[in-house]
Scaffold this active site. Structure first.
Site, PDB file in Angstrom:
ATOM      1  N   ASP A  23       0.835  -1.211   0.000  1.00  0.00           N
ATOM      2  CA  ASP A  23       0.000   0.000   0.000  1.00  0.00           C
ATOM      3  C   ASP A  23       0.867   1.257   0.000  1.00  0.00           C
ATOM      4  O   ASP A  23       1.968   1.255   0.549  1.00  0.00           O
ATOM      5  CB  ASP A  23      -0.901  -0.037   1.253  1.00  0.00           C
ATOM      6  N   HIS A  40       2.732   3.417  -8.928  1.00  0.00           N
ATOM      7  CA  HIS A  40       2.595   1.968  -9.164  1.00  0.00           C
ATOM      8  C   HIS A  40       3.844   1.414  -9.872  1.00  0.00           C
ATOM      9  O   HIS A  40       4.290   0.309  -9.599  1.00  0.00           O
ATOM     10  CB  HIS A  40       1.346   1.682 -10.001  1.00  0.00           C
ATOM     11  N   LEU A 134      11.095 -20.389  -4.654  1.00  0.00           N
ATOM     12  CA  LEU A 134      10.031 -19.559  -4.068  1.00  0.00           C
ATOM     13  C   LEU A 134       8.738 -19.686  -4.869  1.00  0.00           C
ATOM     14  O   LEU A 134       8.750 -19.615  -6.096  1.00  0.00           O
ATOM     15  CB  LEU A 134      10.497 -18.094  -4.088  1.00  0.00           C
TER      16      LEU A 134
HETATM   17  C1  FPP Z   1      -1.966   0.198  -3.332  1.00  0.00           C
HETATM   18  O1  FPP Z   1      -1.491   1.510  -3.395  1.00  0.00           O
HETATM   19  C2  FPP Z   1      -1.416  -0.596  -4.396  1.00  0.00           C
HETATM   20  C3  FPP Z   1      -2.132  -1.149  -5.419  1.00  0.00           C
HETATM   21  C4  FPP Z   1      -3.579  -0.999  -5.542  1.00  0.00           C
HETATM   22  C5  FPP Z   1      -1.505  -1.911  -6.480  1.00  0.00           C
HETATM   23  C6  FPP Z   1      -0.252  -2.661  -6.169  1.00  0.00           C
HETATM   24  C7  FPP Z   1       0.489  -2.749  -7.418  1.00  0.00           C
HETATM   25  C8  FPP Z   1       1.817  -2.684  -7.550  1.00  0.00           C
HETATM   26  C9  FPP Z   1       2.766  -2.625  -6.442  1.00  0.00           C
HETATM   27  C10 FPP Z   1       2.342  -2.630  -8.938  1.00  0.00           C
HETATM   28  C11 FPP Z   1       3.144  -3.777  -9.380  1.00  0.00           C
HETATM   29  C12 FPP Z   1       2.644  -5.113  -8.997  1.00  0.00           C
HETATM   30  C13 FPP Z   1       3.047  -6.240  -9.628  1.00  0.00           C
HETATM   31  C14 FPP Z   1       2.682  -7.563  -9.114  1.00  0.00           C
HETATM   32  C15 FPP Z   1       3.860  -6.179 -10.844  1.00  0.00           C
HETATM   33  P1  FPP Z   1      -2.529   2.697  -3.496  1.00  0.00           P
HETATM   34  O2  FPP Z   1      -2.664   3.070  -4.920  1.00  0.00           O
HETATM   35  O3  FPP Z   1      -3.820   2.328  -2.826  1.00  0.00           O
HETATM   36  O4  FPP Z   1      -1.795   3.810  -2.682  1.00  0.00           O
HETATM   37  P2  FPP Z   1      -2.485   4.998  -1.875  1.00  0.00           P
HETATM   38  O5  FPP Z   1      -3.255   4.362  -0.754  1.00  0.00           O
HETATM   39  O6  FPP Z   1      -1.304   5.774  -1.385  1.00  0.00           O
HETATM   40  O7  FPP Z   1      -3.329   5.751  -2.828  1.00  0.00           O
END
Ligand code: FPP
Length: 243
Positions: A23, A40, A134
């Protein structure tokens, strides 16, 4: 003190299964005046580093909450961007992951993913299916309640067809109907960015998990942060409801 973490981790006392709620990508980007997708993309670099580190340290199973069922409700451009990042990650990393013996699996309603991303994901799963290193479980279009709903539907089919008798249903039978029954319950769940919620992640499997919350935003979560969380886990006493 930070430099010594690498040496004081007890390799015999690691979580067998580590789950991560990644997150804070959006906030990371906002702090820098960048679009959310840049966050992201930076998050993808953390994914690479944490997957590599888990493999090297000897963690057996790593589940990454990469896209939740609720994430479909985000603006279309963000969803499309996340699908693109998933495709890129898999295409760019598959040779190295396969070379290191990583086995890729996925949990979630993956048939709802964007078509090309789904095809690439399925190819990666197939290509790495016999790998012994893994196990990287990508939670995609995943929700814990959706998983339980799907499990109950499949169990109901087994009952209807006479394969399972209702009085034989116990926790073990239910677990067998989850997306990946061969993966043990997570010993440790990490959530980054200062939020203290499970957000529908592995709700059945996390009954006895330890939780580690950190203020660090996911794109800043690196090997050292991972080692810190493992060190704290190793200091905890797990009693599983006993004394
Ligand atoms: C939450 O941050 C994260 C996500 C919804 C997506 C997670 C995705 C990645 C880490 C990208 C790459 C993943 C892979 C497997 C290649 P948020 O957008 O909710 O952050 P915020 O709460 O600060 O808005």
């Amino acid at each position: 003190m930070k430099h010594s973490t690498e040496n004081i981790i007890e390799l015999k006392n690691l979580p067998v299964h580590l789950g991560v709620i990644m997150d804070g990508n959006g906030r990371w980007a906002k702090k820098r005046g960048l679009p959310r997708l840049a966050g992201h993309r930076a998050g993808m670099r953390s994914v690479k580093q944490i997957v590599n580190s888990c493999g090297e340290i000897g963690i057996r199973y790593l589940t990454l909450y990469a896209f939740s069922v609720e994430n479909w409700l985000r603006p279309k451009a963000e969803v499309t961007g996340l699908m693109r990042i998933l495709r890129e990650y898999l295409l760019k990393e598959i040779d190295e992951l396969d070379g290191k013996g990583v086995k890729i699996v996925a949990s979630g309603r993956i048939e709802d993913l964007e078509k090309t991303a789904l095809k690439i994901l399925r190819d990666c799963i197939k290509r790495t299916q016999h790998n012994q290193g893994l196990v990287l479980n990508l939670a995609l279009s995943y929700g814990g309640r959706a998983e339980l709903t799907d499990a109950i539907k499949s169990l109901a089919q087994d009952i209807k067809s006479g394969h399972v008798s209702p009085d034989k249903i116990d926790e073990f039978v239910i677990s067998k109907h989850l997306y990946h029954p061969e993966i043990p319950d997570p010993d440790l769940i990490i959530r980054t960015s200062g939020e203290h919620r499970l957000s529908n992640f592995l709700i059945w499997q996390s009954a006895y998990s330890e939780f580690y919350f950190t203020e660090v935003l996911w794109p800043d979560f690196d090997r050292e942060e991972l080692l810190q969380s493992l060190l704290e886990f190793q200091g905890r006493e797990r009693r599983f409801g006993r004394v």
